[in-house]
Design an enzyme around this catalytic site. Structure first.
Site, PDB file in Angstrom:
ATOM      1  N   ASP A  11       3.820  -4.098  12.130  1.00 52.06           N
ATOM      2  CA  ASP A  11       4.503  -2.842  11.850  1.00 52.06           C
ATOM      3  C   ASP A  11       5.849  -3.181  11.216  1.00 52.06           C
ATOM      4  O   ASP A  11       6.713  -3.779  11.859  1.00 52.06           O
ATOM      5  CB  ASP A  11       4.695  -2.031  13.136  1.00 52.06           C
ATOM      6  N   ASP A 105       2.853   0.556   5.801  1.00 51.00           N
ATOM      7  CA  ASP A 105       3.674  -0.412   6.532  1.00 51.00           C
ATOM      8  C   ASP A 105       3.051  -0.886   7.838  1.00 51.00           C
ATOM      9  O   ASP A 105       3.745  -1.463   8.670  1.00 51.00           O
ATOM     10  CB  ASP A 105       5.044   0.204   6.830  1.00 51.00           C
ATOM     11  N   GLU A 106       1.766  -0.695   8.005  1.00 47.38           N
ATOM     12  CA  GLU A 106       1.157  -0.993   9.306  1.00 47.38           C
ATOM     13  C   GLU A 106      -0.292  -1.432   9.108  1.00 47.38           C
ATOM     14  O   GLU A 106      -1.023  -0.855   8.298  1.00 47.38           O
ATOM     15  CB  GLU A 106       1.218   0.255  10.182  1.00 47.38           C
TER      16      GLU A 106
END
Length: 493
Positions: A11, A105-106
């Site tokens: 993350d 983003d993960e």
């Protein structure tokens, strides 16, 4: 449930805001808030400096401004975020063929499938190496969680924030989970959490002690049984490399309620075009067109129409969305519109007759309202008298955070605009904090620019043009009236 912590969850830390701080040296170490800047905008991401003031994602932007009036408030720059995300995902792909992106983003990574780890020490080494590679390639930080299941790996990455690594060793799951609040578990939202609290269950240990039968009685068979398994730390979901998209949609919230029916239809057409652009970019077509309308009183209506076959034609989607709009009463005002396509397929089977009719209709309408310039209500303007002055150019609007380039001063970003002026700070990701200058909004030497890479400087191409990134120019946003908190600095050009 694995016997080694070989599932990794990454993350990125405050991704949008961190990317803006990396791109803008003058904002490093300062509170930054990214999101919609209009009266009805919401926070997409807040930097850790802004979070100290209580600002968080999904908060109304007006509330964020009250909490942190001196923060920098910027519009999102998705072309930059996508470029950085692609770099990160490439690094994850080097670890394993099984990478499951959840957002820009993960992502989850199966280290075992890539033979990158098979025990505690090798998993920790892989995680630390990934964090170092991300910092070297992007200049940003990410938090890594390692565990024997996806649920636990995600919980571990939350424990690691910011810029850390947390590993849950097999056999310690229940001890770790026990004191955590029930909201920690996936699927436990505010309503379920309150229901459990009234039943005397506030921690994960309370759920495990209550037993499966009690949770099933409270929450139903499927939810209760799943929650009990999670409370024990059990999660057998595999990392899936490709997740099939179920729908593609776009929506906009308007600063002021729309009452003009022609304007509403224009916005629906615009959203339909954006939706089709996303649809084509994903390599899909769709069969069911969905229209979403949120009215002045917050009531939300959804209407849908299923075509005879899947399509990725903008004219067909616009026509269907327009038909759906005709069945919705918008006289009280519209605060949000959305257009979506579901029933996705990887082929098209358009209704060619419908397309031809739509295109012919559009051509007729264009001919009727074109000319020098169509009025906002869709009517053609009156012919100008010979010798009469033509109206001046429409004032250009600049959004706070937008990339720009000036013919004499080089690359910069919009710090704020209003009353016919735009304030620009001229700096690059690898430069010291730059100087602020103010120009007229219609300055011919100022133009929108592409984002610069966060690590550089970039290699120069022909005529001094940067070769990165190959993206289209940033679209100008109508929400350009608000910029960096505390008001823009002013200086002479």
């Amino acid at each position: 449930m694995r016997t080694a912590p070989t599932i990794l969850h990454l993350d990125m830390d405050a991704f949008f805001a961190a990317a803006e701080q990396a791109a803008k040296p003058s904002l490093r170490g300062k509170p930054v808030v990214v999101g919609g800047l209009g009266p009805r905008g919401v926070v997409a991401t807040a930097s850790y400096e802004a979070r100290r003031f209580g600002v968080h994602s999904a908060m109304p932007m007006a509330q964020a401004r009250r909490l942190a009036p001196n923060a920098a408030y910027l519009v999102p720059r998705f072309s930059l975020y996508r470029s950085v995300s692609e770099q990160v995902m490439e690094l994850l792909g080097r670890l394993s063929p099984l990478v499951e992106p959840l957002s820009l983003d993960e992502a989850f990574v199966d280290l075992e499938a890539g033979e990158a780890a098979d025990d505690v020490s090798s998993a920790r080494a892989a995680g630390e190496r990934l964090r170092a590679d991300i910092r070297a390639v992007t200049g940003l930080t990410g938090s890594v969680g390692l565990a024997g299941s996806k649920m636990l790996a995600k919980i571990a990455s939350e424990q690691a924030k910011p810029d850390g690594l947390f590993l849950i060793e097999p056999g310690t799951e229940r001890e770790l989970l026990g004191p955590m609040p029930v909201r920690t578990l996936p699927g436990v939202g505010p309503a379920t959490g309150e229901h459990l609290r009234r039943a005397g269950m506030t921690t994960v240990a309370d759920l495990a002690e209550a037993g499966e039968d009690e949770l099933v009685r409270l929450l139903g068979r499927a939810h209760g049984a799943a929650l009990f398994r999670m409370a024990l730390g059990h999660d057998d979901r595999p990392v899936v490399a490709e997740r099939d998209a179920k729908s593609v949609s776009v929506e906009d919230t308007f600063d002021v309620d729309l009452h003009d029916r022609v304007r509403v239809r224009t916005e629906v057409d615009r959203l339909a075009d954006r939706c089709v652009a996303r649809l084509r970019a994903s390599g899909h077509s769709g069969r069911t067109i969905v229209l979403k309308v949120r009215r002045y009183d917050f009531s939300t209506l959804t209407r849908s129409e299923t075509l005879r076959g899947p399509t990725d034609d903008a004219a067909v989607v616009r026509e269907a969305a327009g038909r759906l709009l005709e069945a919705v009463d918008t006289t009280g005002g519209v605060r949000l519109l959305g257009v979506g396509v579901t029933g996705l397929a990887d082929y098209t089977q358009e209704d060619l007759f419908a397309q031809a009719a739509a295109k012919e209709s559009a051509a007729v309408l264009s001919q009727a309202v074109s000319g020098p310039e169509a009025a906002p209500d869709g009517t053609a303007p009156e012919p100008a008298e010979p010798g009469a002055e033509r109206p001046g150019p429409v004032e250009r609007l600049w959004a706070a955070g937008q990339d720009v380039r000036h013919a004499r001063h080089g690359h910069g970003w919009v710090q704020g605009s209003g009353v016919g002026r735009v304030t620009v700070r001229f700096e690059e990701p690898w430069s010291p904090p730059g100087r602020v200058r103010t120009f007229r909004v219609d300055d011919e030497e100022l133009e929108p620019a592409d984002p610069l890479p966060l690590i550089g400087p970039p290699e120069e191409g022909p005529a001094g043009q940067s070769s990165w990134p190959a993206t289209r120019p940033k679209e100008r946003s109508p929400e350009a009236g608000a910029g960096v908190g505390g008001g823009p600095e002013m200086s002479s050009p």
